[in-house]
Motif scaffolding. Structure first.
Motif, PDB file in Angstrom:
ATOM      1  N   SER A   1     -78.324  55.935 -79.085  1.00 37.81           N
ATOM      2  CA  SER A   1     -77.203  55.144 -78.563  1.00 37.81           C
ATOM      3  C   SER A   1     -77.722  54.233 -77.461  1.00 37.81           C
ATOM      4  O   SER A   1     -78.003  54.689 -76.357  1.00 37.81           O
ATOM      5  N   ARG A   2     -77.817  52.959 -77.751  1.00 37.71           N
ATOM      6  CA  ARG A   2     -78.428  52.028 -76.802  1.00 37.71           C
ATOM      7  C   ARG A   2     -77.567  50.779 -76.672  1.00 37.71           C
ATOM      8  O   ARG A   2     -77.399  50.036 -77.623  1.00 37.71           O
ATOM      9  N   GLY A   3     -77.041  50.579 -75.476  1.00 36.85           N
ATOM     10  CA  GLY A   3     -76.251  49.385 -75.208  1.00 36.85           C
ATOM     11  C   GLY A   3     -74.816  49.509 -75.664  1.00 36.85           C
ATOM     12  O   GLY A   3     -74.471  49.097 -76.765  1.00 36.85           O
ATOM     13  N   GLY A   4     -73.964  50.079 -74.817  1.00 35.04           N
ATOM     14  CA  GLY A   4     -72.554  50.201 -75.175  1.00 35.04           C
ATOM     15  C   GLY A   4     -71.886  48.861 -75.367  1.00 35.04           C
ATOM     16  O   GLY A   4     -71.150  48.641 -76.325  1.00 35.04           O
ATOM     17  N   GLY A   5     -72.135  47.924 -74.468  1.00 31.23           N
ATOM     18  CA  GLY A   5     -71.542  46.595 -74.572  1.00 31.23           C
ATOM     19  C   GLY A   5     -72.434  45.601 -75.272  1.00 31.23           C
ATOM     20  O   GLY A   5     -71.999  44.845 -76.134  1.00 31.23           O
ATOM     21  N   LEU A   6     -73.732  45.600 -74.923  1.00 33.97           N
ATOM     22  CA  LEU A   6     -74.660  44.582 -75.428  1.00 33.97           C
ATOM     23  C   LEU A   6     -76.013  45.205 -75.725  1.00 33.97           C
ATOM     24  O   LEU A   6     -76.518  46.010 -74.945  1.00 33.97           O
ATOM     25  N   TYR A   7     -76.603  44.817 -76.852  1.00 36.78           N
ATOM     26  CA  TYR A   7     -77.989  45.130 -77.177  1.00 36.78           C
ATOM     27  C   TYR A   7     -78.680  43.793 -77.374  1.00 36.78           C
ATOM     28  O   TYR A   7     -78.299  43.017 -78.253  1.00 36.78           O
ATOM     29  N   MET A   8     -79.685  43.487 -76.534  1.00 41.91           N
ATOM     30  CA  MET A   8     -80.365  42.190 -76.607  1.00 41.91           C
ATOM     31  C   MET A   8     -81.853  42.419 -76.789  1.00 41.91           C
ATOM     32  O   MET A   8     -82.494  43.074 -75.981  1.00 41.91           O
ATOM     33  N   ASP A   9     -82.409  41.865 -77.865  1.00 37.10           N
ATOM     34  CA  ASP A   9     -83.820  42.009 -78.170  1.00 37.10           C
ATOM     35  C   ASP A   9     -84.350  40.679 -78.673  1.00 37.10           C
ATOM     36  O   ASP A   9     -83.931  40.188 -79.707  1.00 37.10           O
ATOM     37  N   GLY A  10     -85.252  40.090 -77.953  1.00 38.93           N
ATOM     38  CA  GLY A  10     -85.883  38.882 -78.445  1.00 38.93           C
ATOM     39  C   GLY A  10     -86.166  37.879 -77.351  1.00 38.93           C
ATOM     40  O   GLY A  10     -85.419  37.747 -76.394  1.00 38.93           O
ATOM     41  N   LEU A  11     -87.256  37.183 -77.518  1.00 39.54           N
ATOM     42  CA  LEU A  11     -87.638  36.155 -76.563  1.00 39.54           C
ATOM     43  C   LEU A  11     -86.589  35.055 -76.512  1.00 39.54           C
ATOM     44  O   LEU A  11     -85.901  34.788 -77.493  1.00 39.54           O
ATOM     45  N   ASN A  12     -86.486  34.432 -75.364  1.00 43.73           N
ATOM     46  CA  ASN A  12     -85.575  33.308 -75.151  1.00 43.73           C
ATOM     47  C   ASN A  12     -84.105  33.662 -75.359  1.00 43.73           C
ATOM     48  O   ASN A  12     -83.311  32.824 -75.774  1.00 43.73           O
ATOM     49  N   SER A  13     -83.728  34.897 -75.097  1.00 44.78           N
ATOM     50  CA  SER A  13     -82.322  35.306 -75.175  1.00 44.78           C
ATOM     51  C   SER A  13     -81.739  35.355 -73.770  1.00 44.78           C
ATOM     52  O   SER A  13     -82.369  35.844 -72.841  1.00 44.78           O
ATOM     53  N   THR A  14     -80.504  34.861 -73.627  1.00 44.00           N
ATOM     54  CA  THR A  14     -79.877  34.733 -72.313  1.00 44.00           C
ATOM     55  C   THR A  14     -78.401  35.080 -72.408  1.00 44.00           C
ATOM     56  O   THR A  14     -77.739  34.751 -73.389  1.00 44.00           O
ATOM     57  N   ILE A  15     -77.889  35.726 -71.356  1.00 39.70           N
ATOM     58  CA  ILE A  15     -76.459  35.913 -71.188  1.00 39.70           C
ATOM     59  C   ILE A  15     -76.103  35.441 -69.782  1.00 39.70           C
ATOM     60  O   ILE A  15     -76.788  35.782 -68.816  1.00 39.70           O
ATOM     61  N   PHE A  16     -75.030  34.632 -69.669  1.00 40.83           N
ATOM     62  CA  PHE A  16     -74.637  34.162 -68.349  1.00 40.83           C
ATOM     63  C   PHE A  16     -73.138  33.899 -68.280  1.00 40.83           C
ATOM     64  O   PHE A  16     -72.456  33.783 -69.296  1.00 40.83           O
TER      65      PHE A  16
END
Length: 185
Positions: free
Chosen positions: A41-56
């Motif tokens: 179980s990894r990332g309840g809200g968001l799972y982000m994997d990869g170069l050049n990925s952004t959340i703002f």
């Protein structure tokens, strides 16, 4: 872009709310009340994997991971950048109540009132952020700028760390950050 993700559930891996890979930009998101359970179980809200990925300009609120390997109540980020975010009131059964990170850069974020119950390899739980590096720590790095860490807790009598890193040399100092509590690195 411009999304409201609420009340999703996943029973393996991660990202009950959002699961992203290489080169994704998330903007103006509200990710709330998502639940990831079961094994890995990894990332309840968001799972982000990869170069050049952004959340703002986004909110990760009231998300939860619970299971055998539950990391990152608000988010599990293998690689990514986050800025102008509020990460609050998330829960992890093991580590990274707010965020569980391998390699990331964070600017102008508030990480508050998250909870983590366990620990990883006896080094703490990172109730706000847990930064994980594998044995060789080649790709892991955590950079924090202008962030606030406040009110993140752990149940039990063990020391509560707002920010925890399991490997020395991968977490640089918090630049112009307010940390109400301890940092373990």
């Amino acid at each position: 872009r411009h999304g409201y993700i609420k009340n999703y559930e996943a029973n393996r891996d991660g990202g009950a709310g959002i699961r992203t890979f290489r080169g994704v930009t998330l903007q103006n998101m509200v990710v709330v009340n998502n639940y990831c359970h079961g094994s890995r179980s990894r990332g309840g809200g968001l799972y982000m994997d990869g170069l050049n990925s952004t959340i703002f300009n986004s909110f990760l609120l009231h998300n939860m991971v619970d299971g055998d390997e539950s990391y990152g109540g608000g988010a599990y980020m293998i690689v990514g950048t986050g800025y102008n975010m509020a990460v609050a009131n998330n829960y992890s059964n093991i580590a990274g109540g707010g965020l569980f990170i391998e390699s990331a850069t964070f600017y102008n974020n508030t990480v508050a009132f998250n909870k983590a119950n366990g620990s990883v390899a006896g080094v703490g739980n990172g109730s706000g952020i847990f930064q994980y590096a594998d044995g060789n720590a080649r790709l892991s790095k955590l950079l924090l700028y202008n962030c606030i860490f406040y009110g993140n807790v752990r149940s039990g009598n063990n020391t509560n760390y707002q920010i925890t890193s399991n490997t020395t040399g991968t977490f640089e100092k918090a630049h112009n950050c307010y940390v109400a509590g301890s940092i373990y690195r």
